[in-house]
Design a protein around this motif. Structure first.
Motif, PDB file in Angstrom:
ATOM      1  N   ARG A  85       4.850   9.625  -9.884  1.00  0.00           N
ATOM      2  CA  ARG A  85       4.745   9.502 -11.336  1.00  0.00           C
ATOM      3  C   ARG A  85       4.731  10.838 -12.061  1.00  0.00           C
TER       4      ARG A  85
ATOM      5  N   ALA B 283       0.479  15.625  -3.598  1.00  0.00           N
ATOM      6  CA  ALA B 283       0.194  14.400  -4.345  1.00  0.00           C
ATOM      7  C   ALA B 283       0.108  13.194  -3.417  1.00  0.00           C
ATOM      8  N   MET B 284       0.938  13.160  -2.383  1.00  0.00           N
ATOM      9  CA  MET B 284       0.876  12.061  -1.428  1.00  0.00           C
ATOM     10  C   MET B 284      -0.387  12.127  -0.593  1.00  0.00           C
TER      11      MET B 284
ATOM     12  N   ALA C 198      -3.108  10.735  -2.639  1.00  0.00           N
ATOM     13  CA  ALA C 198      -3.022   9.289  -2.813  1.00  0.00           C
ATOM     14  C   ALA C 198      -3.411   8.536  -1.548  1.00  0.00           C
ATOM     15  N   ARG C 199      -3.130   9.107  -0.367  1.00  0.00           N
ATOM     16  CA  ARG C 199      -3.442   8.442   0.900  1.00  0.00           C
ATOM     17  C   ARG C 199      -4.002   9.456   1.893  1.00  0.00           C
TER      18      ARG C 199
ATOM     19  N   GLU D 221       2.263   1.717  -3.486  1.00  0.00           N
ATOM     20  CA  GLU D 221       1.240   2.265  -4.390  1.00  0.00           C
ATOM     21  C   GLU D 221       1.113   3.780  -4.211  1.00  0.00           C
ATOM     22  N   MET D 222       1.158   4.239  -2.970  1.00  0.00           N
ATOM     23  CA  MET D 222       1.096   5.677  -2.706  1.00  0.00           C
ATOM     24  C   MET D 222       2.281   6.389  -3.343  1.00  0.00           C
ATOM     25  N   TRP D 223       3.478   5.840  -3.137  1.00  0.00           N
ATOM     26  CA  TRP D 223       4.664   6.471  -3.695  1.00  0.00           C
ATOM     27  C   TRP D 223       4.637   6.474  -5.219  1.00  0.00           C
ATOM     28  N   SER D 224       4.214   5.385  -5.819  1.00  0.00           N
ATOM     29  CA  SER D 224       4.160   5.316  -7.280  1.00  0.00           C
ATOM     30  C   SER D 224       3.213   6.371  -7.838  1.00  0.00           C
ATOM     31  N   ALA D 225       2.041   6.506  -7.214  1.00  0.00           N
ATOM     32  CA  ALA D 225       1.061   7.488  -7.684  1.00  0.00           C
ATOM     33  C   ALA D 225       1.565   8.912  -7.503  1.00  0.00           C
ATOM     34  N   ALA D 226       2.191   9.194  -6.350  1.00  0.00           N
ATOM     35  CA  ALA D 226       2.637  10.558  -6.068  1.00  0.00           C
ATOM     36  C   ALA D 226       3.860  10.947  -6.894  1.00  0.00           C
TER      37      ALA D 226
ATOM     38  N   GLU E  13       0.828  -1.209   0.000  1.00  0.00           N
ATOM     39  CA  GLU E  13       0.000   0.000   0.000  1.00  0.00           C
ATOM     40  C   GLU E  13       0.863   1.260   0.000  1.00  0.00           C
TER      41      GLU E  13
END
Length: 466
Positions: free
Chosen positions: A128, A236-237, A240-241, A121-126, A118
């Motif tokens: 990107r 962004a983070m 995402a979360r 996933e947060m890091w990847s979304a933020a 999880e």
């Protein structure tokens, strides 16, 4: 001695770690010449050695194959969760152990299983939008970093086209401060936050106080961004979360500050040094315009993250001929792995293209999620510097450079050089393409830094230079 001949079938390395006499790792030799320390340990113990890490016994993994085995964790027996370190949970690790604050948080660095997935996933979304070069935010960030670099180099020219400079204080540190400010959105306090991150990674006696100050500063940023999001990574983070507690998000952003402000800045300096002192492969790739390859070569020869944070065995196992008991902590030495004769002798030093098999950003499930962004930042900083320089040499003998005393980071306290600048015409504004995000009119995420701000920052850093 070739490490391949060590079987360890009847050596003391098969005894429990707690019963062994651990070698003191952090010595003056380690600060100045860590490669010799690694080779001495390799000659005595082979691929895995018992060392004393600031009063705590750990296994130091020196072999490339063994480091990669732990990083990949194909058998699922290596954990980064401190819950799998019984000595830590039982209070056997001293309360004042300088590295203890590093393991107090969970997050992407110190979790496993679903929790870790999880966080990834947060890091990847933020990340990107900022490290995927097909995204307008990433392209805009690159242009901003180039502008920061050019303005800092122009400040060097204010006192003449040639002279003396500390590239760490006058170029690398302020550049990374500007990047951290742009990504995190501090507003004020970026310099203090980065200095505290240095204190944490250097594992000095003031590490606990630095950790507390850093957490407080990052908490303020998060609270402000929740009220008024911006075009920055913190926002962004949060997007995402949104459910993540402020304290945990502060720990995650603190990790980003460590990667961008400390690790990336150290790799910039190390890359500059490798080129200046005559690393043939690094120079050849730079001369060929392959700056990213130059960075890869420097990361192989002198990785900034020379030793990674601890892993813990969840079952008894054998690594490099050494018995590791369940619950034993292991520290992976990237620098020693790169120098492992079994690995290094297979490389072709005459090749312009490296194998890119360096482990500077880790590997496997815990590989640094921001490795692409960090590599891009190092590449831009190195490229702009050498494009501007007509001459550059160390102002000290290479063996007298002042390295920081840190168990984790191989970074310079200062990088004194003599330089000669090329004439450099002002850069034309980058034409808008219509798809770039709008910069805020005010605030840290605006991406514009005035010359007076840069001048004040550089002069402040010079006053603090040690």
């Amino acid at each position: 001695m070739d490490p391949q001949i060590h079987t360890h079938e009847s050596t003391p390395a098969s005894r429990p770690l707690a019963s062994m006499t651990a070698e003191t790792l952090l010595t003056r030799d380690f600060d100045s010449r860590p490669a010799l320390v690694y080779e001495r340990l390799r000659g005595k113990y082979g691929a895995v050695a018992p060392v004393d890490l600031l009063g705590v016994p750990v296994w130091l993994v020196l072999g490339y194959a063994e480091v990669l085995e732990v990083l990949r964790n194909d058998r699922g027996i290596w954990s980064k969760n401190p819950d799998d370190w019984p000595a830590f949970g039982k209070g056997e690790v001293p309360a004042d152990w300088p590295l203890r604050p590093t393991y107090a948080s969970r997050g992407v660095s110190y979790s496993e299983g679903r929790e870790h997935a999880e966080f990834r996933e947060m890091w990847s979304a933020a990340l990107r939008p900022f490290q995927d070069r097909s995204q307008p935010q990433a392209r805009l960030l690159e242009e901003e970093v180039r502008r920061y670099a050019d303005e800092l180099l122009s400040l060097l020219a204010e006192s003449g086209q040639s002279g003396w400079a500390d590239l760490s204080a006058q170029y690398v540190r302020p550049l990374m401060l500007m990047v951290c400010n742009r990504l995190i959105g501090f507003g004020v306090g970026t310099e203090e936050a980065l200095m505290d991150m240095w204190r944490v990674t250097d594992a000095g006696p003031d590490a606990p106080e630095a950790t507390a100050r850093l957490a407080a500063m990052l908490t303020e940023v998060i609270v402000a961004k929740r009220q008024q999001p911006g075009d920055d990574l913190t926002s962004a983070m949060l997007a995402a979360r949104a459910d993540l507690p402020v304290e945990q998000l502060a720990a995650e952003i603190g990790m980003l500050l460590g990667v961008v402000g400390d690790l990336t800045g150290s790799l910039i300096c190390n890359t500059i040094v490798e080129v200046i002192v005559g690393n043939t492969a690094a120079r050849a790739s730079l001369a060929g315009g392959m700056v990213r390859e130059t960075v890869n070569r420097a990361a192989m020869a002198n990785p900034a993250n020379n030793n990674l944070t601890l892993r813990f065995a969840t079952a008894d196992t054998v690594l490099g001929g050494t018995v590791i008991m369940a619950g034993d902590p292991v520290m992976l030495s990237v620098a020693a792995a790169h120098a492992d004769p079994r690995f290094a002798q297979a490389l072709d030093p005459s090749s312009v293209h490296s194998s890119r098999a360096h482990l500077a950003w880790g590997a496997g499930p815990h590989q640094c999620p921001g490795d692409e962004l960090a590599t891009t930042l190092v590449t831009i900083a190195v490229e702009r510097l050498f494009e501007r320089m007509a001459g550059l040499e160390l102002a000290l003998p290479a063996d007298q450079l002042p390295w920081r005393a840190s168990p984790i980071m191989r970074g310079l306290r200062a990088l004194p050089v003599r330089f000669r600048l090329r004439e450099f015409p002002p850069q034309a504004p980058v034409p808008a393409t219509g798809d770039e995000p709008r910069a805020e009119a005010e605030g840290p995420a605006a991406g514009t830094v005035s010359r007076s701000t840069l001048s004040r920052l550089v002069r402040a850093l010079l006053r603090q230079r040690s």
